[in-house]
Scaffold this motif. Structure first.
Motif, PDB file in Angstrom:
ATOM      1  N   UNK A 228       0.706  -1.026  -0.016  1.00  0.00           N
ATOM      2  CA  UNK A 228      -0.082   0.036  -0.293  1.00  0.00           C
ATOM      3  C   UNK A 228       0.901   1.388  -0.047  1.00  0.00           C
ATOM      4  N   UNK A 229       0.439   2.127  -0.914  1.00  0.00           N
ATOM      5  CA  UNK A 229       1.432   3.365  -0.982  1.00  0.00           C
ATOM      6  C   UNK A 229       2.445   3.564  -1.868  1.00  0.00           C
ATOM      7  N   UNK A 230       2.750   2.281  -2.622  1.00  0.00           N
ATOM      8  CA  UNK A 230       3.710   2.232  -3.625  1.00  0.00           C
ATOM      9  C   UNK A 230       2.983   2.562  -4.675  1.00  0.00           C
ATOM     10  N   UNK A 231       3.738   3.077  -5.670  1.00  0.00           N
ATOM     11  CA  UNK A 231       3.221   3.565  -7.094  1.00  0.00           C
ATOM     12  C   UNK A 231       4.133   3.203  -8.134  1.00  0.00           C
ATOM     13  N   UNK A 232       3.482   2.894  -9.393  1.00  0.00           N
ATOM     14  CA  UNK A 232       4.227   2.806 -10.661  1.00  0.00           C
ATOM     15  C   UNK A 232       3.912   3.711 -11.633  1.00  0.00           C
ATOM     16  N   UNK A 233       4.948   4.075 -12.339  1.00  0.00           N
ATOM     17  CA  UNK A 233       5.044   5.055 -13.118  1.00  0.00           C
ATOM     18  C   UNK A 233       4.890   4.642 -14.562  1.00  0.00           C
ATOM     19  N   UNK A 234       3.739   5.012 -15.360  1.00  0.00           N
ATOM     20  CA  UNK A 234       3.613   4.827 -16.850  1.00  0.00           C
ATOM     21  C   UNK A 234       4.189   5.903 -17.536  1.00  0.00           C
ATOM     22  N   UNK A 235       5.152   5.866 -18.271  1.00  0.00           N
ATOM     23  CA  UNK A 235       5.718   7.162 -19.004  1.00  0.00           C
ATOM     24  C   UNK A 235       4.796   7.373 -20.137  1.00  0.00           C
ATOM     25  N   UNK A 236       4.335   8.482 -20.234  1.00  0.00           N
ATOM     26  CA  UNK A 236       3.781   9.093 -21.604  1.00  0.00           C
ATOM     27  C   UNK A 236       2.261   8.711 -21.611  1.00  0.00           C
ATOM     28  N   UNK A 237       1.753   8.067 -20.504  1.00  0.00           N
ATOM     29  CA  UNK A 237       0.206   7.710 -20.251  1.00  0.00           C
ATOM     30  C   UNK A 237      -0.395   8.675 -19.725  1.00  0.00           C
ATOM     31  N   UNK A 238       0.101   9.974 -19.346  1.00  0.00           N
ATOM     32  CA  UNK A 238      -0.735  11.039 -18.934  1.00  0.00           C
ATOM     33  C   UNK A 238      -1.472  11.697 -19.882  1.00  0.00           C
ATOM     34  N   UNK A 239      -2.094  12.999 -19.536  1.00  0.00           N
ATOM     35  CA  UNK A 239      -2.553  13.581 -20.621  1.00  0.00           C
ATOM     36  C   UNK A 239      -1.632  14.302 -21.744  1.00  0.00           C
ATOM     37  N   UNK A 240      -2.063  14.372 -23.094  1.00  0.00           N
ATOM     38  CA  UNK A 240      -1.406  15.009 -24.060  1.00  0.00           C
ATOM     39  C   UNK A 240      -0.795  16.292 -23.958  1.00  0.00           C
ATOM     40  N   UNK A 241       0.247  16.700 -24.266  1.00  0.00           N
ATOM     41  CA  UNK A 241       0.889  18.157 -24.181  1.00  0.00           C
ATOM     42  C   UNK A 241       0.261  19.007 -25.424  1.00  0.00           C
ATOM     43  N   UNK A 242       0.614  20.283 -25.317  1.00  0.00           N
ATOM     44  CA  UNK A 242      -0.226  21.248 -26.394  1.00  0.00           C
ATOM     45  C   UNK A 242       1.284  21.778 -27.127  1.00  0.00           C
ATOM     46  N   UNK A 243       0.777  22.228 -28.031  1.00  0.00           N
ATOM     47  CA  UNK A 243       1.625  22.965 -29.067  1.00  0.00           C
ATOM     48  C   UNK A 243       3.015  22.029 -29.440  1.00  0.00           C
TER      49      UNK A 243
END
Length: 382
Positions: A228-243
């Motif tokens: 509990x409390x540990x996290x996994x980072x999924x690179x590039x799976x967040x919101x799209x950038x702009x410009x």
């Protein structure tokens, strides 16, 4: 209300160096900036107060006048006044005064063009999993709502056959700048809302935003041993950038349910197992539960209730792949609530050969832990 001492506002004394003064102001500006505290009027007032204090103390001449005459020496108003609404974000704040006070590198240099590339926002997903899924690892699908680039207009926000035009009000910079004393104050352009572009014919799919909200399905492999409390980072799976900016990342935060039997401490597991008195006294072998099924555990002769016995390698797997924890079995005495006639007779016979529960020290070894409880207490205080 009387105006507070500027040194007190910034939390420094009158001998503070220019470098430490800048550091103190930067810390307060970051803490109370309106972008970080939306709707918090108290934070906004503190931000204004800190900016006013630094506007005076950050200038050698004004600081000297203030040191001699106080607020009256600087006109009582504290020099140029800051309005937090004039800054669109942190980059504008430090871009506007960075050249004067050396803050230009805090947020990547001076003020940047508002319509330039911007990284997409990071997302967080709280994932609840069972104890067994955490112990063995598991694969599951997630549905993540996020802002993505509109495929119809490719993020431009303009209808097919058209393109955004440069804002004539700000010349495409997204900002209108004004000189206030030795400060350059930047305001977001009202015509283009700080983007530097004007869309005459908006895209029908995204209504000119250039972005749409969609749900993305992702397959996530839960690592064995996660806590509990540990996290996994999924690179590039967040919101799209702009410009043309890069995508943000997705952080999956795990929440592991409790187990009805095992208690976890790190990679080790703990459990309590009731054992027959005869097995504790004479020794024997019992089956104890593990995550892999029953396991034979040897009980040494004369084992006392509350003893913890270790079963190596039967705990949880290390989330980084470095082996397994151990299982700690705490043994207790299993006492029948309603003994049968045969069992009662056997227990009565056993009672006749066991030492009486009177604390009689004569029947025990006074040199060891077999002393009756009251005798050991007497030794402690005698």
């Amino acid at each position: 209300m009387a105006k507070r001492d500027y040194y007190e506002v910034l939390g420094v004394d009158k001998t503070v160096s220019e470098k430490d003064l800048k550091s103190a102001y930067r810390k307060l500006a970051l803490q109370y900036h309106p972008d970080r505290n939306p709707g918090d009027h108290a934070a906004e007032d503190k931000f204004k107060e800190a900016a006013e204090a630094f506007a005076v103390l950050g200038d050698k001449d004004k600081r000297a006048a203030y040191d001699r005459f106080g607020h009256a020496g600087v006109g009582g108003a504290g020099g140029p006044q800051f309005d937090p609404s004039t800054f669109a974000d942190f980059g504008d704040l430090f871009g506007g005064i960075g050249d004067v006070f050396g803050f230009g590198d805090i947020f990547g240099g001076g003020g940047r063009k508002r319509g330039g590339p911007r990284r997409g926002a990071d997302l967080r997903y709280d994932l609840e999993i069972s104890f067994e899924e955490a112990a063995r690892g598991h694969e599951m699908q997630l549905q993540i709502p996020r802002e993505e680039t509109c495929e119809t207009c490719k993020g431009s926000g303009a209808a097919a056959g058209t393109s955004p035009e440069q804002c004539g009000q700000c010349g495409g910079s997204g900002q209108l700048r004004y000189q206030q004393g030795f400060f350059t104050v930047a305001r977001p352009c009202g015509s283009c809302r700080g983007t530097g572009r004007v869309i005459a014919s908006p895209c029908g799919s995204c209504r000119g935003a250039g972005r749409v909200t969609r749900e993305r399905k992702l397959t996530v492999r839960i690592p064995a041993g996660v806590a509990t409390g540990q996290r996994m980072r999924l690179s590039g799976e967040g919101e799209h950038g702009t410009g043309g900016g890069p995508h943000g990342d997705l952080y999956v935060v795990f929440h592991v349910a409790d187990h009805p039997y095992f208690h976890r401490e790190g990679d080790d597991l703990h459990c309590e197992v009731p054992v027959q008195f005869t097995t504790l006294a004479l020794g024997g072998t019992i089956n104890v539960p593990t995550l892999d099924g029953p396991h034979a555990l040897d009980i040494p002769e004369g084992t006392q209730p509350g003893t913890s016995l270790r079963v190596r390698g039967k705990g949880l797997p290390n989330v980084s792949g470095r082996g397994h924890g151990d299982l700690h079995v705490i043994v207790g005495v299993q006492v029948p609530k309603k003994p049968s006639r045969e069992l009662r007779e056997a227990l009565e016979a056993l009672r006749t050969v066991l030492p009486a529960d009177t604390g009689d020290a004569a029947s025990h070894d006074r040199s060891g832990e077999d002393k009756p409880f009251f005798e050991r207490v007497k030794d402690m205080f005698g």
